[in-house]
Design an enzyme around this catalytic site. Structure first.
Site, mmCIF file in Angstrom:
data_model
loop_
_atom_site.group_PDB
_atom_site.id
_atom_site.type_symbol
_atom_site.label_atom_id
_atom_site.label_comp_id
_atom_site.label_asym_id
_atom_site.label_seq_id
_atom_site.Cartn_x
_atom_site.Cartn_y
_atom_site.Cartn_z
ATOM 1 N N ARG A 197 0.800 -1.224 0.000
ATOM 2 C CA ARG A 197 0.000 0.000 0.000
ATOM 3 C C ARG A 197 0.836 1.279 0.000
ATOM 4 O O ARG A 197 0.319 2.366 -0.227
ATOM 5 C CB ARG A 197 -0.963 -0.008 1.198
ATOM 6 C CG ARG A 197 -2.176 -0.893 0.945
ATOM 7 C CD ARG A 197 -3.333 -0.489 1.816
ATOM 8 N NE ARG A 197 -3.207 -1.001 3.158
ATOM 9 C CZ ARG A 197 -3.638 -0.365 4.252
ATOM 10 N NH1 ARG A 197 -4.185 0.825 4.145
ATOM 11 N NH2 ARG A 197 -3.503 -0.901 5.433
ATOM 12 N N ALA A 234 33.925 46.835 -4.623
ATOM 13 C CA ALA A 234 32.622 46.316 -5.044
ATOM 14 C C ALA A 234 32.660 45.951 -6.519
ATOM 15 O O ALA A 234 33.301 46.627 -7.327
ATOM 16 C CB ALA A 234 31.545 47.358 -4.788
ATOM 17 N N ARG A 282 37.924 45.433 -11.750
ATOM 18 C CA ARG A 282 36.705 45.741 -12.506
ATOM 19 C C ARG A 282 37.068 46.797 -13.543
ATOM 20 O O ARG A 282 38.111 47.448 -13.421
ATOM 21 C CB ARG A 282 35.613 46.257 -11.575
ATOM 22 C CG ARG A 282 36.004 47.535 -10.882
ATOM 23 C CD ARG A 282 34.971 48.002 -9.879
ATOM 24 N NE ARG A 282 35.371 49.306 -9.366
ATOM 25 C CZ ARG A 282 35.028 49.753 -8.181
ATOM 26 N NH1 ARG A 282 34.314 49.028 -7.352
ATOM 27 N NH2 ARG A 282 35.407 50.951 -7.795
#
Ligand code: UD1
Ligand code: CA
Length: 449
Positions: free
Chosen positions: A18, A407, A424
Site C-alpha cells: 500500500r 565592489a 573591474r
C-alpha cells in the site's frame, strides 16, 4: 545457557504494497530517519543483547545495510507473523531469557511501555501481549481475557465471533515471551485454513494449554500507530514533529508558531534559542544557546554557535559552521564553510568551500566560485577583511587578514593582508552624453509616427 538475555525480533518482511513504493516500507523516513531505525534506537535504549530484523529475500541488501550492525534473518515466503518469528529462531533457540517481538512499521512504541512488558515477565508471565483500546478497533486481533483478567487467547478479526468482535481490547502485535517456551510453541503453530498463514497470536492459546500464564499490558493508541500507506506515514510524521516541538519548548526554546517548524530526529538546540515561523531542520543540525533564527530558513548538517543571528531566508547546507556572534542574513547560502566569530554575511551571497575569518564583513551579493565543472576549490578569507558588494571570488583564492576588495570585483588572484584589490572596468564619464542620446531617440520616434 547461563545468564538471562533479551533478544528483540523485529518483523519487517511484509511487502508494504500500500506504500506503492520501490523502497521497502520500513526504510521510509519519519523525522529524517527510517522507521526501522527509530524502533531500533528504542530497542537499543533497553540494552537488548541482540536485535534481529526479519526481512524478505528482496530486501536483503537495502534493509540489512540500514539496520547494521543489527542482524537480519530472511523469511523466504511471507507465511504470517508466526512463520516470521520462526525465521529468527537460530538467534534465540539456545537462549535463556526474553524474546520481544516488535513490528518494524510500528516505531512509536515507547521504552516505558516495553519496560512494563518486561516487568510483567519478571512477575511470572510466560507471554506478555501489548494491548490497546482504540476508538475504532477496526480489524485488529482481539484480546480475550478470562475471569481473573489474564489472557486466554487472541482471536484474529477474520476468525472472531460477533461477541469477540465486540471486545475493544486489541492486539498491538507486540509480544514478549520466555525464549525457550516460545521455541516449543512456534513448532506447534498450525497453518490457518483460509489464509494459509501461521499466526504468532496462536501462541497464547498454546501457552494456556501448557498451563503457562499469559497477560496483557495496555499501552496508548498513539504508540501503536503503524504505517501502511503514505497517509499513515504523514500522520506519524505529524506525531513525531509534535513530540519534538514539545520537547524543545519544554527545554527552553521559543517558537512563535511551533507548528510551522520542522525538526529532524537528531536536532540539538541549546537554551534561549528563538525560532520564527517556517523553519526546517534536516538531519545533523546543532544550534547553541541564545541563537536567533528568523523565518523561512532551511538547515542541514549545520552547526550554529552561541549568540549568532540567522535569517530570514537563509539556507545552511552540510558543513556550514556559523561561529559565535555571526550574522547570516537573507538569501544567503552557505555550504562546507566556516564563518568565524563575529563575521557577517548579511545579504544575497553564496559561500561554499570557504573559511571566513573573524569579524570579516562579506558584502551583499558576494559569490565564491568554488566549482569549475571538474574540481571544487577553497576560498580562504582572513580576519577583519572587508569584501565589497558583488565580489566574485574565483577559487582557489586566499584573501589576507584586513584586506579589502572593491565592489563588483572578480578576484582571481590572491590578495595580501591589508591590501585593497580592485578588479573591474575603470569608470569613464561622457559629459552630456545621456541628454544627447535622449534628444536623438525622441526625434527618431517622431519620424516613424
Ligand atoms: C497482526 C496481528 C493482529 C494485530 C495486528 C496489529 C497476527 C496473526 N495478527 O495482524 O492480531 O492486531 O497485527 O497491527 O499476528 N510480517 C512478516 N512476515 C509475514 C507477515 C507479517 O514479517 O509473513 C510482518 C509485517 O511486515 C508487519 C507485521 O509482521 O510488520 C504484521 O503483519 P500484518 O500483516 O500487518 O499483520 P496483521 O494481519 O495486521
Ligand atoms: Ca497490519
Amino acid at each position: 545457557m547461563s545468564e538471562t538475555k533479551l533478544i528483540a525480533v523485529v518483523l519487517a518482511a511484509g511487502q508494504g504494497t500500500r506504500m506503492k513504493s520501490f523502497l521497502p516500507k520500513v526504510l521510509h523516513k519519519v523525522a529524517g530517519r527510517p522507521m526501522i531505525n527509530h524502533l531500533l534506537a528504542t530497542v537499543d535504549s533497553l540494552n537488548a543483547d541482540k536485535a534481529v530484523v526479519v526481512i524478505s529475500e528482496g530486501m536483503k541488501e537495502s534493509v540489512a545495510k540500514a539496520v547494521a550492525p543489527h542482524a537480519v534473518a530472511v523469511q523466504h515466503e511471507q507465511l504470517g507473523t508466526g512463520d516470521a518469528v520462526k525465521a529468527a529462531l537460530p538467534e534465540f533457540e539456545n537462549v535463556k531469557g526474553d524474546v520481544l517481538v516488535l513490528y518494524g512499521d510500528t516505531p512509536l512504541i515507547g521504552k516505558g511501555t516495553l519496560e512494563k512488558m518486561l516487568a510483567a515477565r519478571r512477575d511470572g508471565a510466560d507471554v506478555v501481549v501489548l494491548g490497546f483500546t482504540p476508538d475504532d478497533p477496526k480489524r485488529y486481533g482481539r484480546l480475550i481475557l478470562d475471569d481473573k483478567g489474564e489472557l486466554k487467547e487472541i482471536v484474529e478479526f477474520k476468525e472472531a465471533t460477533e461477541e469477540q468482535k465486540a471486545v475493544r481490547l486489541c492486539n498491538s502485535g507486540i509480544l514478549c515471551f520466555d525464549a525457550q517456551k516460545l521455541c516449543g510453541w512456534l513448532k506447534k503453530l498450525k497453518k490457518q485454513q483460509g489464509s494459509g498463514e501461521y499466526y504468532l497470536t496462536e501462541t497464547v492459546a498454546l501457552a494456556r494449554a501448557d498451563g503457562c500464564r499469559a497477560v496483557a499490558v495496555e499501552g496508548n493508541e498513539e504508540e501503536m500507530l503503524g504505517v501502511n500507506s503514505r497517509e499513515e506515514q504523514a500522520a506519524m510524521e505529524k506525531i513525531i514533529q509534535n513530540r519534538l516541538r514539545k520537547k524543545f519548548l519544554e527545554q527552553g526554546v521559543t517558537m512563535t508558531d511551533p507548528e510551522t517548524v520542522y525538526f529532524s530526529f537528531d536536532t540539538v538546540l541549546g537554551k534561549d534559542v528563538t525560532i520564527a515561523p517556517n523553519v526546517i531542520f534536516e538531519t545533523g543540525c546543532i544550534v547553541e544557546d541564545n541563537v536567533e533564527i528568523k523565518g523561512f530558513c532551511h538547515f542541514e548538517g549545520t552547526h550554529i554557535h552561541k549568540n549568532a543571528k540567522v535569517g530570514p531566508f537563509a539556507r545552511l547546507r552540510p558543513g556550514a559552521d556559523v561561529g559565535e556572534e555571526c550574522h547570516i542574513g537573507d538569501f544567503v547560502e552557505i555550504k562546507n564553510a566556516s564563518i568565524e566569530t563575529g563575521a557577517k554575511v548579511n545579504h544575497l551571497s553564496y559561500i561554499g568551500d570557504a573559511r571566513i575569518g573573524a569579524k570579516t564583513n562579506i558584502g551583499a551579493g558576494t559569490i565564491t566560485c568554488n566549482y569549475d565543472g571538474f574540481f571544487k576549490s577553497k576560498t580562504d578569507i582572513g580576519a577583519g577583511a572587508f569584501i565589497g558588494s558583488d565580489t566574485v571570488i574565483v577559487a582557489p583564492c586566499t584573501i589576507g587578514d584586513g584586506a579589502m576588495t572593491a565592489a563588483g570585483s572578480v578576484i582571481t588572484k590572491n590578495v595580501a593582508a591589508n591590501a585593497m584589490a580592485v578588479a573591474r572596468g575603470k569608470q569613464t564619464a561622457l559629459d552630456g552624453w545621456a541628454e544627447k542620446f535622449r534628444v536623438q531617440k525622441k526625434a527618431l520616434k517622431e519620424q516613424t509616427k
